[in-house]
Design an enzyme around this catalytic site. Structure first.
Site, short mmCIF file in Angstrom:
data_model
loop_
_atom_site.label_atom_id
_atom_site.label_comp_id
_atom_site.label_asym_id
_atom_site.label_seq_id
_atom_site.Cartn_x
_atom_site.Cartn_y
_atom_site.Cartn_z
N GLU A 75 2.90 -3.03 -3.49
CA GLU A 75 3.13 -4.01 -2.59
C GLU A 75 4.13 -4.71 -3.09
O GLU A 75 5.09 -4.89 -3.69
CB GLU A 75 1.93 -5.12 -3.34
CG GLU A 75 2.10 -6.02 -3.67
CD GLU A 75 1.05 -7.12 -4.40
OE1 GLU A 75 0.02 -6.37 -5.13
OE2 GLU A 75 1.80 -8.34 -4.77
N HIS A 101 -4.18 -7.07 -13.56
CA HIS A 101 -5.38 -5.92 -12.82
C HIS A 101 -6.41 -5.15 -13.99
O HIS A 101 -6.48 -4.37 -13.94
CB HIS A 101 -5.36 -5.13 -12.03
CG HIS A 101 -4.56 -5.22 -10.73
ND1 HIS A 101 -3.80 -4.14 -9.43
CD2 HIS A 101 -4.69 -6.63 -10.06
CE1 HIS A 101 -3.42 -5.05 -8.50
NE2 HIS A 101 -4.56 -6.62 -8.73
N ASN A 156 -5.57 -2.97 -5.11
CA ASN A 156 -5.14 -4.02 -5.72
C ASN A 156 -7.07 -4.31 -5.40
O ASN A 156 -7.89 -3.83 -5.05
CB ASN A 156 -5.20 -4.94 -4.67
CG ASN A 156 -3.73 -4.51 -4.47
OD1 ASN A 156 -3.63 -3.77 -3.50
ND2 ASN A 156 -2.96 -5.93 -4.70
#
Ligand code: FDA
Length: 498
Positions: A354, A439, A477
């Site tokens: 990202e 995450h 994600n």
């Protein structure tokens, strides 16, 4: 209240918990949600719910005396600050080999995350969870999750000229010039609201850098979507500042013990509730810690050995590049990322990076990235009877694989652009942000620690319904996948078990 009996109790109010609560309530079941964090709905003395980004106070962190910023350094110094110890919204939980960032409060991670709402490529999903019917996921549950989460897409014309996305356009240009594919990423932040922020007609939130300590405006966090809808059924009661400590079989279901906390984290009361069904939705780490402790202390002794296994960090690693003076990333940056570099098809080191904002309020010439890589390492949780705590044996060296994959993108971009890595963002001289994750995934993997719908083996009426079900990686994600999987599982549980 102490001594109550409830048909369904949900531990945690993040994605998994919010889906379970809404769908159970719609099926006519009364639900009690127990959430250790606060309900973030009342303004503080400064008139805001969440604290300012550049002047963090106690509201920023969960029970810490000092902030612990993920990108905690800049030009030779740490910019962490002393704060009051308070039940703040972002937890940095340290396991020695890795710090795990998690949201605390009604809405879980949705309160602090970047809102990137990514549906993985179907072939990647199928490889990660082969026991799940991918056709059903992509035709029914991913669309259901995206709709209920309020996922929206950036206006591509606006993007090309919006000042706040100069950093993203620069990131895209560098990816393209080195031959990498890229993609726009949907978000749950209201892009129409962001346009007004950019135009100067709405109070700034994303454009004021708000994200990891909460967004005062613009973000469709779970309290406004799933949990709002759940509350509107009249069948869901949420108890914030209540932390579940024990779950054990008892007369008429499961006896759930919880500590009521005050805003300094002190236990002010201990309560017991009996629940016919208990949904573990405390997040990958929270659920795994509870279940591993319950197995070790004889509260749930028959839980299978797979409970506590296969935990991963989604291959997270961060890095910054120093751009040339003619490639500024802008002094105004939206805190909501909107595009990613897709190098997942590279067999030498799959990565999805990202293009992350670095909203410092001034031109820094920094291009920042959060890479999700296919890191194969998996850690396990274990109970330490000496301390009574649950440990996680992730080794810092295991992140070398993530660094190697990220280097396949950024070494190439640096070579092409004639640029270098920033070495001042993750330590005084440290290039890679390789000691933390946003995450956490796994620990109670679907179809291993549970059946193929999250039912815990050995204990009818106990379910896992959060990120703990996913074996350490989602290739993108994770929250859309956590939500969609929860939608799939709760539909089956309601149909077959109630
Ligand atoms: P989640 O962590 O959301 O919820 C668990 C809840 O349970 C929490 O509210 C917790 O307080 C509570 N709890 C824990 N133990 C308890 C106990 N014993 N008793 C009571 N309550 C308890 N993902 C993504 O897809 N796009 C993104 O842009 C980002 N960005 C991002 C940024 C940052 C800073 C972070 C920290 C995370 C992200 N994420 C993300 C990750 C995403 O937020 C995360 O994957 C999900 O929130 C996980 O959802 P779960 O339902 O598994 O747990």
């Amino acid at each position: 209240a102490d001594g109550d009996t409830v048909p369904a109790l949900v531990i945690g109010s993040g994605y998994g918990g919010a889906v379970a609560a809404l769908r159970l309530a719609q099926a006519g079941v009364d639900v009690a949600i127990v959430e250790m964090g606060m309900s973030w709905d009342a303004p503080g003395p400064d008139g805001r719910v969440f604290c300012p980004v550049l002047k963090p106070d106690g509201r920023s962190y969960w029970l810490r005396e000092r902030t612990d910023q993920p990108v905690g350094y800049f030009m030779g110094g740490s910019y962490n600050k002393d704060i009051d110890r308070y039940t703040g919204v972002l937890d940095s939980e340290d396991f020695g080999g890795i710090r795990v960032y998690q949201g605390r409060g009604v809405g879980g991670g949705s309160l602090v995350n970047g809102g990137m709402a990514v549906t993985p490529k179907r072939e990647n999903f199928a490889a990660i969870l082969p026991s799940v019917n991918a056709e059903e996921m992509y035709s029914t549950y991913y669309p259901r999750a995206n709709t209920a989460l309020g996922v929206n897409h950036i206006d591509k014309t606006w993007f090309e000229s919006a000042e706040c996305y100069q950093f993203a356009r620069v990131g895209r240009k560098h990816a393209e010039r080195s031959g990498f594919g890229w993609t726009f990423v949907p978000n749950v932040y209201d892009f129409e609201y962001m346009k007004k922020e950019q135009a100067g007609t709405a109070t700034r939130s994303a454009l004021a850098g708000e994200v990891i300590y909460g967004n005062n405006y613009g973000k469709r966090s779970l309290d406004r979507t799933y949990l709002g809808a759940a509350a509107a059924t009249g069948k869901v009661r949420i108890s914030p500042l209540h932390k579940v400590t024990t779950v054990t079989p008892g007369a008429g279901g499961y006896r759930v013990e919880m500590a009521q906390l005050d805003s300094s984290g002190k236990t002010v009361a201990v309560k017991n509730v009996t629940a016919q069904r208990v949904f573990f939705a405390a997040g990958s780490v929270g659920t795994s810690k509870l279940l591993v402790a319950m197995r070790a202390t004889g509260k749930l002794p028959d839980l299978p050995g797979a409970v506590g296994q296969k935990w991963g960090n989604n291959g997270n690693v961060m890095v910054g590049r120093a751009n040339h003076m003619w490639d500024g990333t802008g002094s105004l940056q939206s805190s909501m990322p909107c595009l990613g570099i897709d190098n997942w098809a590279d067999p030498g080191g799959p990565a999805f990076a990202e293009v992350a904002p670095f909203p410092a309020g001034l031109e820094t010439y920094v291009s920042l990235y959060l890479a999700i890589t296919k890191n194969p390492n998996r850690a396990a949780f274990s109970f330490d009877s000496g301390t009574g705590k649950v440990n996680l044996n992730w080794q810092k060296s295991w992140n070398q694989s993530s660094i190697n994959a990220a280097k396949r993108i950024f070494d190439k971009i640096n070579a092409k652009e004639g640029t270098i890595y920033r070495t001042d963002l993750f330590g005084v001289t440290k290039t890679w942000g390789d000691d933390f994750t946003y995450h956490p995934l796994g620990g109670c993997v679907l179809n291993e620690a549970t059946d193929n719908y999250g039912r815990l083996h050995g204990y009818p009426g106990l379910y896992v319904i959060d990120g703990a079900l996913i074996p350490g990686n989602t290739s993108v994600n994770p929250f859309v996948t956590i939500t969609a999987l929860a939608e799939r599982n709760i539909e089956r549980i309601i149909a077959d078990d109630l």
